[in-house]
Design a protein around this motif. Sequence first.
Motif, PDB file in Angstrom:
ATOM      1  N   THR A  31     -28.092  65.646 -33.613  1.00 56.03           N
ATOM      2  CA  THR A  31     -28.402  66.010 -31.848  1.00 56.03           C
ATOM      3  C   THR A  31     -29.545  65.215 -31.467  1.00 56.03           C
ATOM      4  O   THR A  31     -29.921  65.620 -30.498  1.00 56.03           O
ATOM      5  CB  THR A  31     -27.705  66.885 -31.332  1.00 56.03           C
ATOM      6  N   GLY A  32     -31.273  66.419 -32.326  1.00 61.22           N
ATOM      7  CA  GLY A  32     -32.051  65.984 -31.208  1.00 61.22           C
ATOM      8  C   GLY A  32     -32.746  67.463 -31.922  1.00 61.22           C
ATOM      9  O   GLY A  32     -31.814  68.236 -30.537  1.00 61.22           O
ATOM     10  N   ILE A  33     -34.477  67.667 -32.094  1.00 60.95           N
ATOM     11  CA  ILE A  33     -34.426  68.971 -31.735  1.00 60.95           C
ATOM     12  C   ILE A  33     -35.226  69.252 -30.286  1.00 60.95           C
ATOM     13  O   ILE A  33     -36.122  68.323 -29.610  1.00 60.95           O
ATOM     14  CB  ILE A  33     -35.689  68.832 -32.953  1.00 60.95           C
ATOM     15  N   THR A  34     -34.834  70.269 -30.040  1.00 62.01           N
ATOM     16  CA  THR A  34     -35.112  70.624 -28.183  1.00 62.01           C
ATOM     17  C   THR A  34     -36.034  71.623 -28.151  1.00 62.01           C
ATOM     18  O   THR A  34     -36.580  71.987 -26.428  1.00 62.01           O
ATOM     19  CB  THR A  34     -34.350  70.447 -27.540  1.00 62.01           C
ATOM     20  N   ARG A  35     -36.905  72.296 -29.029  1.00 64.49           N
ATOM     21  CA  ARG A  35     -36.944  73.748 -29.371  1.00 64.49           C
ATOM     22  C   ARG A  35     -37.045  73.985 -30.464  1.00 64.49           C
ATOM     23  O   ARG A  35     -36.330  73.990 -31.194  1.00 64.49           O
ATOM     24  CB  ARG A  35     -36.749  74.346 -27.804  1.00 64.49           C
ATOM     25  N   LEU A  36     -38.394  74.810 -30.670  1.00 67.74           N
ATOM     26  CA  LEU A  36     -38.947  75.395 -31.495  1.00 67.74           C
ATOM     27  C   LEU A  36     -38.982  77.359 -31.130  1.00 67.74           C
ATOM     28  O   LEU A  36     -40.937  76.976 -30.356  1.00 67.74           O
ATOM     29  CB  LEU A  36     -39.991  74.747 -31.921  1.00 67.74           C
ATOM     30  N   ASP A  37     -38.754  78.413 -31.395  1.00 62.31           N
ATOM     31  CA  ASP A  37     -39.435  79.663 -31.434  1.00 62.31           C
ATOM     32  C   ASP A  37     -39.978  79.989 -32.600  1.00 62.31           C
ATOM     33  O   ASP A  37     -38.705  79.968 -34.264  1.00 62.31           O
ATOM     34  CB  ASP A  37     -38.688  80.435 -31.471  1.00 62.31           C
ATOM     35  N   ILE A  38     -41.102  80.592 -32.948  1.00 60.35           N
ATOM     36  CA  ILE A  38     -42.143  81.649 -33.682  1.00 60.35           C
ATOM     37  C   ILE A  38     -41.464  83.032 -33.741  1.00 60.35           C
ATOM     38  O   ILE A  38     -42.135  82.967 -32.462  1.00 60.35           O
ATOM     39  CB  ILE A  38     -43.194  81.208 -34.121  1.00 60.35           C
ATOM     40  N   GLY A  39     -40.365  84.050 -33.967  1.00 59.38           N
ATOM     41  CA  GLY A  39     -40.770  85.208 -33.710  1.00 59.38           C
ATOM     42  C   GLY A  39     -39.348  85.696 -34.332  1.00 59.38           C
ATOM     43  O   GLY A  39     -38.808  85.426 -35.272  1.00 59.38           O
ATOM     44  N   PRO A  40     -38.755  86.807 -33.766  1.00 55.73           N
ATOM     45  CA  PRO A  40     -39.350  87.345 -32.935  1.00 55.73           C
ATOM     46  C   PRO A  40     -40.417  88.697 -33.273  1.00 55.73           C
ATOM     47  O   PRO A  40     -40.790  89.433 -34.508  1.00 55.73           O
ATOM     48  CB  PRO A  40     -38.231  88.344 -32.372  1.00 55.73           C
ATOM     49  N   TYR A  41     -41.993  89.205 -31.783  1.00 50.55           N
ATOM     50  CA  TYR A  41     -42.314  89.848 -32.207  1.00 50.55           C
ATOM     51  C   TYR A  41     -42.197  90.831 -31.583  1.00 50.55           C
ATOM     52  O   TYR A  41     -41.297  90.563 -30.158  1.00 50.55           O
ATOM     53  CB  TYR A  41     -44.040  89.362 -31.898  1.00 50.55           C
ATOM     54  N   PHE A  42     -42.603  92.140 -31.446  1.00 51.56           N
ATOM     55  CA  PHE A  42     -42.569  93.032 -30.545  1.00 51.56           C
ATOM     56  C   PHE A  42     -42.996  93.793 -30.246  1.00 51.56           C
ATOM     57  O   PHE A  42     -43.724  94.123 -30.837  1.00 51.56           O
ATOM     58  CB  PHE A  42     -41.067  94.658 -31.328  1.00 51.56           C
ATOM     59  N   PHE A  43     -43.975  93.589 -28.831  1.00 49.46           N
ATOM     60  CA  PHE A  43     -45.486  94.383 -28.170  1.00 49.46           C
ATOM     61  C   PHE A  43     -45.100  95.177 -27.757  1.00 49.46           C
ATOM     62  O   PHE A  43     -43.768  95.267 -26.974  1.00 49.46           O
ATOM     63  CB  PHE A  43     -46.034  93.313 -27.602  1.00 49.46           C
ATOM     64  N   ARG A  69     -45.963  78.441 -25.516  1.00 55.74           N
ATOM     65  CA  ARG A  69     -46.612  79.436 -24.877  1.00 55.74           C
ATOM     66  C   ARG A  69     -45.549  81.132 -25.271  1.00 55.74           C
ATOM     67  O   ARG A  69     -45.153  80.779 -26.019  1.00 55.74           O
ATOM     68  CB  ARG A  69     -46.548  79.161 -23.236  1.00 55.74           C
ATOM     69  N   TRP A  70     -46.331  81.897 -24.870  1.00 51.90           N
ATOM     70  CA  TRP A  70     -45.935  83.284 -24.828  1.00 51.90           C
ATOM     71  C   TRP A  70     -44.560  83.150 -24.403  1.00 51.90           C
ATOM     72  O   TRP A  70     -44.503  82.820 -23.218  1.00 51.90           O
ATOM     73  CB  TRP A  70     -46.445  84.457 -24.560  1.00 51.90           C
ATOM     74  N   VAL A  71     -43.289  83.892 -24.495  1.00 52.47           N
ATOM     75  CA  VAL A  71     -41.730  83.737 -23.995  1.00 52.47           C
ATOM     76  C   VAL A  71     -41.490  85.305 -24.446  1.00 52.47           C
ATOM     77  O   VAL A  71     -41.661  85.754 -25.702  1.00 52.47           O
ATOM     78  CB  VAL A  71     -40.961  82.920 -23.440  1.00 52.47           C
ATOM     79  N   SER A  72     -40.871  86.027 -23.473  1.00 48.20           N
ATOM     80  CA  SER A  72     -39.739  87.570 -23.955  1.00 48.20           C
ATOM     81  C   SER A  72     -38.664  87.414 -23.142  1.00 48.20           C
ATOM     82  O   SER A  72     -38.331  86.625 -22.175  1.00 48.20           O
ATOM     83  CB  SER A  72     -41.024  88.415 -23.060  1.00 48.20           C
ATOM     84  N   ASP A  73     -37.790  87.727 -24.263  1.00 49.20           N
ATOM     85  CA  ASP A  73     -36.490  87.621 -23.683  1.00 49.20           C
ATOM     86  C   ASP A  73     -36.637  89.263 -23.296  1.00 49.20           C
ATOM     87  O   ASP A  73     -36.963  90.349 -22.463  1.00 49.20           O
ATOM     88  CB  ASP A  73     -35.430  87.426 -25.240  1.00 49.20           C
ATOM     89  N   TRP A  79     -41.530  85.819 -28.430  1.00 52.64           N
ATOM     90  CA  TRP A  79     -41.184  84.506 -28.897  1.00 52.64           C
ATOM     91  C   TRP A  79     -42.939  83.616 -29.094  1.00 52.64           C
ATOM     92  O   TRP A  79     -42.600  82.788 -27.450  1.00 52.64           O
ATOM     93  CB  TRP A  79     -40.330  83.543 -28.480  1.00 52.64           C
ATOM     94  N   LEU A  80     -43.046  82.760 -29.637  1.00 54.25           N
ATOM     95  CA  LEU A  80     -43.866  81.508 -29.630  1.00 54.25           C
ATOM     96  C   LEU A  80     -43.511  80.652 -28.995  1.00 54.25           C
ATOM     97  O   LEU A  80     -42.430  79.996 -30.104  1.00 54.25           O
ATOM     98  CB  LEU A  80     -45.146  81.500 -30.697  1.00 54.25           C
ATOM     99  N   ARG A  81     -43.202  79.409 -28.697  1.00 53.61           N
ATOM    100  CA  ARG A  81     -42.265  78.908 -28.110  1.00 53.61           C
ATOM    101  C   ARG A  81     -42.847  77.491 -27.642  1.00 53.61           C
ATOM    102  O   ARG A  81     -43.685  76.748 -26.777  1.00 53.61           O
ATOM    103  CB  ARG A  81     -41.284  78.900 -26.705  1.00 53.61           C
ATOM    104  N   TRP A  82     -42.889  76.389 -28.438  1.00 49.65           N
ATOM    105  CA  TRP A  82     -42.670  75.570 -27.685  1.00 49.65           C
ATOM    106  C   TRP A  82     -41.309  74.739 -27.380  1.00 49.65           C
ATOM    107  O   TRP A  82     -40.209  74.683 -28.031  1.00 49.65           O
ATOM    108  CB  TRP A  82     -43.121  74.350 -29.255  1.00 49.65           C
ATOM    109  N   GLU A  83     -41.048  73.910 -26.365  1.00 54.02           N
ATOM    110  CA  GLU A  83     -39.766  73.034 -25.818  1.00 54.02           C
ATOM    111  C   GLU A  83     -40.538  71.048 -25.378  1.00 54.02           C
ATOM    112  O   GLU A  83     -41.730  71.015 -24.919  1.00 54.02           O
ATOM    113  CB  GLU A  83     -39.061  74.123 -25.163  1.00 54.02           C
ATOM    114  N   GLY A  84     -39.593  70.868 -25.652  1.00 50.35           N
ATOM    115  CA  GLY A  84     -39.840  69.336 -24.718  1.00 50.35           C
ATOM    116  C   GLY A  84     -38.370  68.658 -24.619  1.00 50.35           C
ATOM    117  O   GLY A  84     -37.965  68.757 -24.833  1.00 50.35           O
ATOM    118  N   GLY A  85     -39.228  67.204 -24.947  1.00 48.94           N
ATOM    119  CA  GLY A  85     -37.981  66.386 -25.536  1.00 48.94           C
ATOM    120  C   GLY A  85     -37.641  66.457 -26.465  1.00 48.94           C
ATOM    121  O   GLY A  85     -37.625  67.751 -26.949  1.00 48.94           O
TER     122      GLY A  85
END
Length: 174
Positions: A31-43, A69-73, A79-85
């Motif tokens: 179906t296509g890759i739309t997002r890549l997350d690396i983590g989780p990290y806790f700060f 970029r960094w995102v937090s839930d 998480w380090l996140r790439w997302e897009g097309g």
Amino acid sequence: MAAITAPYVETQQVVTGFIYQLHIAEEENGTGITRLDIGPYFFPGAPPRVKYPEAVTNEMCPPGWQGIRWVSDAGGASWLRWEGGRLRAEDGEQIFQLTSNYPPSNTGAQLYVWRQGAKSADRFTLSAPDYSQPPPKNNPRHDVKGQKSFAQATGCAPLLALGALILAAARHWL
């Protein structure tokens, strides 16, 4: 469901820290890759006031994708996140690249690959920046230790004397 292929990371120490180069592709009928997350990290800190250890540098990602970029839930994970097309099988292997001051580790963080329409991600163990330890003290781009010890030990006098001797010898021979 189509499998994710080539999810591996190459790391290399460079003057600006460590380069992490992620290679990834999807097999036919995906179906296509739309997002890549690396983590989780806790700060320390709660969103939106999380104290991230560094601002990673996005070096490369496919067209139509946002730089890492960094995102937090809401649960406090970062998480380090790439997302897009959408990356499809016909796009072939794609390369994502980031630079971090932190060395790699194979423990803790994982790669989460999100696909269009999926309710969960595929997980892969990979080499990622290790934020559980302090950053390296002698980062090559900031290391002046060698210059400092040289100046304290002998200073510039021996080099100036050597230069003067070479000039004198050159005048004598010419």
